[in-house]
Scaffold this motif. Sequence first.
Motif, PDB file in Angstrom:
ATOM      1  N   TYR A  23      49.887  -8.769  27.246  1.00 28.61           N
ATOM      2  CA  TYR A  23      48.902  -8.026  26.469  1.00 28.61           C
ATOM      3  C   TYR A  23      49.121  -8.256  24.972  1.00 28.61           C
ATOM      4  N   ARG A  24      50.357  -8.234  24.567  1.00 29.00           N
ATOM      5  CA  ARG A  24      50.632  -8.401  23.137  1.00 29.00           C
ATOM      6  C   ARG A  24      50.182  -9.775  22.657  1.00 29.00           C
ATOM      7  N   ARG A  25      50.400 -10.766  23.476  1.00 25.00           N
ATOM      8  CA  ARG A  25      49.972 -12.102  23.080  1.00 25.00           C
ATOM      9  C   ARG A  25      48.431 -12.171  22.988  1.00 25.00           C
ATOM     10  N   GLU A  26      47.792 -11.536  23.934  1.00 24.94           N
ATOM     11  CA  GLU A  26      46.327 -11.507  23.916  1.00 24.94           C
ATOM     12  C   GLU A  26      45.831 -10.814  22.636  1.00 24.94           C
ATOM     13  N   MET A  27      46.560  -9.782  22.237  1.00 23.60           N
ATOM     14  CA  MET A  27      46.136  -9.080  21.021  1.00 23.60           C
ATOM     15  C   MET A  27      46.352  -9.929  19.774  1.00 23.60           C
ATOM     16  N   VAL A  28      47.365 -10.795  19.802  1.00 23.33           N
ATOM     17  CA  VAL A  28      47.538 -11.700  18.665  1.00 23.33           C
ATOM     18  C   VAL A  28      46.278 -12.555  18.534  1.00 23.33           C
ATOM     19  N   ARG A  29      45.773 -12.984  19.661  1.00 24.03           N
ATOM     20  CA  ARG A  29      44.548 -13.794  19.648  1.00 24.03           C
ATOM     21  C   ARG A  29      43.365 -12.995  19.067  1.00 24.03           C
ATOM     22  N   VAL A  30      43.175 -11.806  19.635  1.00 21.48           N
ATOM     23  CA  VAL A  30      42.020 -11.005  19.215  1.00 21.48           C
ATOM     24  C   VAL A  30      42.141 -10.596  17.744  1.00 21.48           C
ATOM     25  N   PHE A  31      43.332 -10.157  17.371  1.00 17.97           N
ATOM     26  CA  PHE A  31      43.514  -9.658  16.006  1.00 17.97           C
ATOM     27  C   PHE A  31      43.363 -10.791  14.987  1.00 17.97           C
ATOM     28  N   THR A  32      43.854 -11.971  15.336  1.00 21.64           N
ATOM     29  CA  THR A  32      43.732 -13.094  14.403  1.00 21.64           C
ATOM     30  C   THR A  32      42.259 -13.402  14.183  1.00 21.64           C
ATOM     31  N   LYS A  33      41.542 -13.463  15.281  1.00 24.92           N
ATOM     32  CA  LYS A  33      40.118 -13.728  15.182  1.00 24.92           C
ATOM     33  C   LYS A  33      39.455 -12.700  14.264  1.00 24.92           C
ATOM     34  N   ARG A  34      39.780 -11.434  14.513  1.00 21.05           N
ATOM     35  CA  ARG A  34      39.153 -10.377  13.711  1.00 21.05           C
ATOM     36  C   ARG A  34      39.553 -10.453  12.252  1.00 21.05           C
ATOM     37  N   ALA A  35      40.837 -10.762  12.037  1.00 24.21           N
ATOM     38  CA  ALA A  35      41.311 -10.801  10.647  1.00 24.21           C
ATOM     39  C   ALA A  35      40.639 -11.938   9.895  1.00 24.21           C
ATOM     40  N   VAL A  36      40.444 -13.078  10.552  1.00 26.79           N
ATOM     41  CA  VAL A  36      39.776 -14.209   9.898  1.00 26.79           C
ATOM     42  C   VAL A  36      38.342 -13.810   9.562  1.00 26.79           C
ATOM     43  N   VAL A  37      37.680 -13.180  10.510  1.00 25.04           N
ATOM     44  CA  VAL A  37      36.299 -12.759  10.268  1.00 25.04           C
ATOM     45  C   VAL A  37      36.246 -11.734   9.134  1.00 25.04           C
ATOM     46  N   ALA A  38      37.208 -10.805   9.173  1.00 26.09           N
ATOM     47  CA  ALA A  38      37.224  -9.765   8.134  1.00 26.09           C
ATOM     48  C   ALA A  38      37.401 -10.384   6.752  1.00 26.09           C
ATOM     49  N   CYS A  39      38.265 -11.387   6.642  1.00 16.80           N
ATOM     50  CA  CYS A  39      38.498 -12.026   5.346  1.00 16.80           C
ATOM     51  C   CYS A  39      37.273 -12.806   4.887  1.00 16.80           C
ATOM     52  N   ALA A  40      36.621 -13.436   5.828  1.00 18.97           N
ATOM     53  CA  ALA A  40      35.510 -14.318   5.465  1.00 18.97           C
ATOM     54  C   ALA A  40      34.305 -13.515   4.988  1.00 18.97           C
ATOM     55  N   ASN A  41      34.204 -12.311   5.458  1.00 19.25           N
ATOM     56  CA  ASN A  41      33.009 -11.519   5.120  1.00 19.25           C
ATOM     57  C   ASN A  41      33.212 -10.637   3.887  1.00 19.25           C
ATOM     58  N   GLU A  58      37.840 -17.743  16.506  1.00 19.92           N
ATOM     59  CA  GLU A  58      38.335 -17.778  17.885  1.00 19.92           C
ATOM     60  C   GLU A  58      39.416 -18.866  18.040  1.00 19.92           C
ATOM     61  N   ARG A  59      39.136 -20.035  17.468  1.00 16.34           N
ATOM     62  CA  ARG A  59      40.105 -21.139  17.598  1.00 16.34           C
ATOM     63  C   ARG A  59      41.405 -20.810  16.880  1.00 16.34           C
ATOM     64  N   ILE A  60      41.279 -20.203  15.720  1.00 15.37           N
ATOM     65  CA  ILE A  60      42.494 -19.825  14.987  1.00 15.37           C
ATOM     66  C   ILE A  60      43.267 -18.794  15.817  1.00 15.37           C
ATOM     67  N   GLY A  61      42.537 -17.893  16.429  1.00 14.07           N
ATOM     68  CA  GLY A  61      43.161 -16.887  17.291  1.00 14.07           C
ATOM     69  C   GLY A  61      43.966 -17.544  18.399  1.00 14.07           C
ATOM     70  N   GLU A  62      43.405 -18.580  18.972  1.00 14.65           N
ATOM     71  CA  GLU A  62      44.134 -19.245  20.046  1.00 14.65           C
ATOM     72  C   GLU A  62      45.391 -19.944  19.530  1.00 14.65           C
ATOM     73  N   MET A  63      45.285 -20.510  18.343  1.00 11.27           N
ATOM     74  CA  MET A  63      46.477 -21.140  17.755  1.00 11.27           C
ATOM     75  C   MET A  63      47.572 -20.091  17.525  1.00 11.27           C
ATOM     76  N   ALA A  64      47.144 -18.950  17.015  1.00 14.05           N
ATOM     77  CA  ALA A  64      48.130 -17.893  16.743  1.00 14.05           C
ATOM     78  C   ALA A  64      48.766 -17.426  18.053  1.00 14.05           C
ATOM     79  N   ALA A  65      47.938 -17.278  19.082  1.00 15.61           N
ATOM     80  CA  ALA A  65      48.473 -16.813  20.367  1.00 15.61           C
ATOM     81  C   ALA A  65      49.480 -17.807  20.913  1.00 15.61           C
ATOM     82  N   ARG A  66      49.238 -19.096  20.649  1.00 11.50           N
ATOM     83  CA  ARG A  66      50.203 -20.096  21.135  1.00 11.50           C
ATOM     84  C   ARG A  66      51.517 -20.014  20.363  1.00 11.50           C
ATOM     85  N   THR A  67      51.450 -19.545  19.145  1.00 13.43           N
ATOM     86  CA  THR A  67      52.673 -19.400  18.341  1.00 13.43           C
ATOM     87  C   THR A  67      53.480 -18.182  18.802  1.00 13.43           C
ATOM     88  N   ALA A  68      52.789 -17.224  19.428  1.00 15.04           N
ATOM     89  CA  ALA A  68      53.459 -15.981  19.833  1.00 15.04           C
ATOM     90  C   ALA A  68      54.193 -16.165  21.153  1.00 15.04           C
TER      91      ALA A  68
END
Lengths: 860, 326
Positions: free
Chosen positions: B308-326, B286-296
């Motif tokens: 909406y696109r910025r919000e999706m950067v947040r959500v997608f980053t969060k998901r991508a981090v989780v996907a990689c970690a698992n 979630e925190r990484i997602g927020e950092m990414a959203a701030r970069t967008a």
Amino acid sequence: MTDFSIIGKPIAMVDAAGKTTGAGKYADDFKLPGMLIGKILHSPYPHARIKSIDTSGAKALDGVVAVITGEDAPNPYGILPVGHDETALAVGKVRYVGDHVACVAAISEEIAERALELIEIDYEPLPAWFDPEQSMKAEIDLIHENRPHNIEKDYHHVFGDPDKGFADADYVHEARYIANEVTHAAMEPHCTLANFELDPHTGKLGRLTVWSSTQVPYYLQHKLSLVLEMPMSQIRVIKPLVGGGFGGKSEIIPLEIIAAVAARAAKAPVKITYTREEVFWAHRGRPRTIIDLKTGVKNDGRVTSVACKVIQDGGAYCSYGVVTILYSGALLGALYDIPNIRYDGYRVLTNKPACGAMRGHGTVNVRFAFESQMDEIAAKLNLDPAAVRRINLLKPPTVTVNGLRVLSYGLPECIDQVITRSGWLERKGKLPKGHGLGMACSHYVSGAANSIIRSDMPHSTVNIKIDRDGGVVVYTGASEIGQGSDTMTAQVVAEVLGCDLARVKVIAADTDLTPIDLGSYSSRVTFMAGNAALRAAEEVKKNIVSAAAKRMNCPPEDVIMRNDHVYKRGVVPGDHDPTAAEILEEKDAPRGRVDGQILRGSVLQTRKEEGPKQHMSFEEAVVSAIDFHGALTGTGSYAPPAEARGGKHKGGGVGPSPAYSYSAQVAEVSVDEETGEVRVHKIWAAHDCGRALNPVAVEGQVIGSVWMGLGQALEEEMVWKDGLLMNPGMLEYRSPSSAESPDIECIIVESIDPEGPFGAKEAGEGSLAATIPAISNAICDAVGVRLRESPFTPERILAALRAKKGMKRIEMTESVDPTAPATFREHGGSLWFRGKGPLRDPLDPSRQPSRASAVLGGKQ
Amino acid sequence: MSLPSFQLLRPKTIAEAVALLAEHDREVKIVAGGTDLLPSMKQKLFTPPYVLDLRGVSELRGIRDVAGQGVEIGALTTLSAIEHASIIRKDYSVLYEAVRTVASPVLRNMGTLGGNVCLDTRCLWYNQSLLWRKSCGFCLKKDGDLCHVAPGGKFCWAAFSGDTPPALLCLGAEIEIVSSHGVRRTPLSEFYVNDGIVRLRLAPNEIVTRVFLPASAAGWRGSYHKLRIRGSIDYPLAGVAVALKMNQDRVADARVAITAVNPAPHLVKDADAQLIGLAPDEGLAERIGEMAARTAKPLTTSALTPEYRREMVRVFTKRAVVACAN
Ligand SMILES: Cc1cc2nc3c(=O)[nH]c(=O)nc-3n(C[C@H](O)[C@H](O)[C@H](O)COP(=O)(O)OP(=O)(O)OC[C@H]3O[C@@H](n4cnc5c(N)ncnc54)[C@H](O)[C@@H]3O)c2cc1C
Ligand code: SF4
């Protein structure tokens, strides 16, 4: 008779080979010696007076043969007699960005494009109107001087006693719905090739031949005659293969006339093919629509009254607009039993490309509102959405309160089918989180009972000629546009004549060769041209039968035409395997030699054949008939019966149809609650098409309709910014790709219409309208948000979800709440027109400081 | 819409190509697969007198595994070839995931990696026909003197909309650039300029010849999430690439990059610092997602709204981090 040999069988389209191999010829594939390419100059202004046009620079360019402007063909035309407000090229004024101003005919596309840059036009910008609700208040700067308040047409209909109906209701539900604008996006861009022949006596330009991508060759011939001031008989319109129309080719598109005017000026053949962007400007799609809908119901869900106000943003010209706004009201009826209806429809002009007819013409957006509201009511009253629909079914045969006659009515079975197949009762409400089921119904006309140009002429006529080779040639004006009308015609004729499909050759949509047919729109072809083909074939059959009866020495009733043979009832030839029961069945009727009937067969045959025959090949029978009758031809035509032509009220001519198709659908979706993205997993679509003449073709049409509805539901939207279309291309105007297309289970319901050809009704449009509300209802079932603005794009859904959950508001929908939309949304950003660009009128909405600063404030 | 006329130059070698570029200098555009350039030429966004077609230069094609150094991909290699190369799928999964989302299968058969890296920035007010742009009024990026998206400024916000560059940034990719003056090699992260008009640090006489994926990034877990409306064809409206080097369940190294929401693809600064040493959970993601959203910094350059696109950067980053970690 239900034991058919060709009807009801899945049959490949008769024109499939050319289309799949690329050998088929579309308008743009045609070339003529000396042919020039036409390119059109379009208006950069949404609304402006043309002060002067100087074409001398363009004319001087090497390779340019002719340059034409509005003055070269100033006669107004339009598809509707009440809407003759277009000219081939602008005369005096332009009314939308993309309006047609001038045309260059040159030896190459590149030269023509360069020449366009050399045309100098002095425009005086006028204030423009973009929002229909604003436009309706206009006092000055009208789009058409003879349309006060920019209202093309308004209708105010009252059927039954709506006020009493609302007073009697236990519950009244009311909401505003907005459907954004969509367009056909047919694969083939419009194209016209026009060529004048020289008159052999005068040496001047004589007859005109036009090859055009059209759904309506006859209307094109008619309008060309009007604008060019030529008799219709001197104009030949040929419709080659058409790569999809969906209504976008169901009226006269400017390039069709411009090509002819340019060919006249250039004295050479001229071909114009629209770019994809020009197709978007020509448009004629489904208008963005505001629907204020109010429904009164009893506690059991029975509808007591409906009040519906519709505002359609029609764009700059009438097009089919008057019909669209009437359909929107009329088709509130004929689906359910609604005792009282109030309808107020406004077709409004704005400075945008003209809207027109599009698949499901007039009904789709109102159906979205209505079927959404049905579910809202069901939720409020705690009823099953299916039950609410069932309790409101019609009881045919009947005539609805607004004058629509309904005979065949397969809706109850459609509902039953989708409920069973989707597992509605067991699964609804029990799906995993974020998943939902939604249902909706819809219907459509099988052709309009009244033609556009009011007259008593038949709506369809079909001629058949059979010669000694045994070939059956069918001449029909019906326009194959990919929907399968040629195949349908061939099937109907082959079934009646009992001959092989391969014998039948369909010559269609060539005004010199084929009798008049009104064209392919309002889903009229199968019903009307099909009936005409049936009658023509029956007439021919009568002549074959009478000759065969003589040769087989039996009464005509005992002659059976089937399997490419002609049989005598009860006589089964040894080397055949006739499937029809009637061939096998013996009749008690007295049989035997009929005195005095010596056949005047051909010399060859009399010599070869001794005595009466028991059965004949189709050719033999044909030869006998020609010998006997002199020639073998037949004609059939169709006009809707007087009882089906609707009420007498003003505007009552639109909506009535000889028969209606019905559809019920269930959609299963899942919604990602964090992104608002929707996935449609499956759609069960039951469609009542009377009899399915060709089940694969019906399935194709239903799947196509559902798919198009899916596009409007989730992805497709023409995005506007002050009259400028932000997405005039297939990349940014998003028709669904195969990747997100759901599984569609098509269920054919056959109600066998008493008047349709073999009982058939329409299959091409009726299913579209149900898809949008079925998806919206499924989204609501999945995540509990009611979207009243289509399409249901992810940001709209997410905005609604966040609001519902009380999360921090993020402005994601440009100030329009998708659950309670008040106005149309405009694309963000700002057209300043201060920089290098056309100076717009200071009164233009795009220049008004309040809006501009609002945009700026929001974005910086 | 016809293609404006031009003279086609067809070199067979890199040397010939750079010589032709030097000769015609600013009058020439390079074409590889043409899937980006040709539509833009039809819209008259570019009307170069010369077009240099790279497709005859066979040395620019192919994927090579160079022992100990990583993988080299020729600039002319098609996206399909990359998608189907087993080494990419095995060792550089973030690139595999990203490349599969580009456009559609047909376009990936034509489109090249070089073209994807050098893609022009995109904007709804710019990727339009000449008629459209005339009607609207020209903008800074082409022939005009203002920006419709942010009218107050003198800056172009057109979005870089390539899918593979964020993945390549996550992998620490470098590129090789050749001109008649010689060969240079630069980290991809230094190739882009966050300006919709300047876009790239690439002179008109230079060619991108190869992309290097370092051996050190092989085996990192990767995930690419792309926002689009259709399941195919669409350019990204936002894109997030995450690559994590995992040591057991802890992050040993990490990179996060975003695309289609700024004039350049960006590495999310300090995302690695946040992740290294930790086992990513929802909260961290979630925190990484927020950092990414701030970069967008998305604006109205594309479909869907910037918010909406910025919000999706947040959500997608969060998901991508989780996907990689698992
Ligand atoms: C409908 C459609 C959808 C698309 N969707 C996507 C998408 O989803 N994601 C995405 O990333 N892209 C998308 N694209 C863009 C494009 O297809 C891809 O980015 C592709 O990889 C571009 O490669 P190309 O070889 O075709 O580029 P070209 O068009 O040949 O070139 C693109 C640009 O790069 C320059 N260039 C090319 N090669 C070199 C080189 N070696 N050295 C220097 N300059 C060079 C060219 O001069 C040009 O300016 C889409 C395109 C279309 C038409
Ligand atoms: S961001 Fe502004 S300057 Fe850049 S392309 Fe878009 S409108 Fe033009």
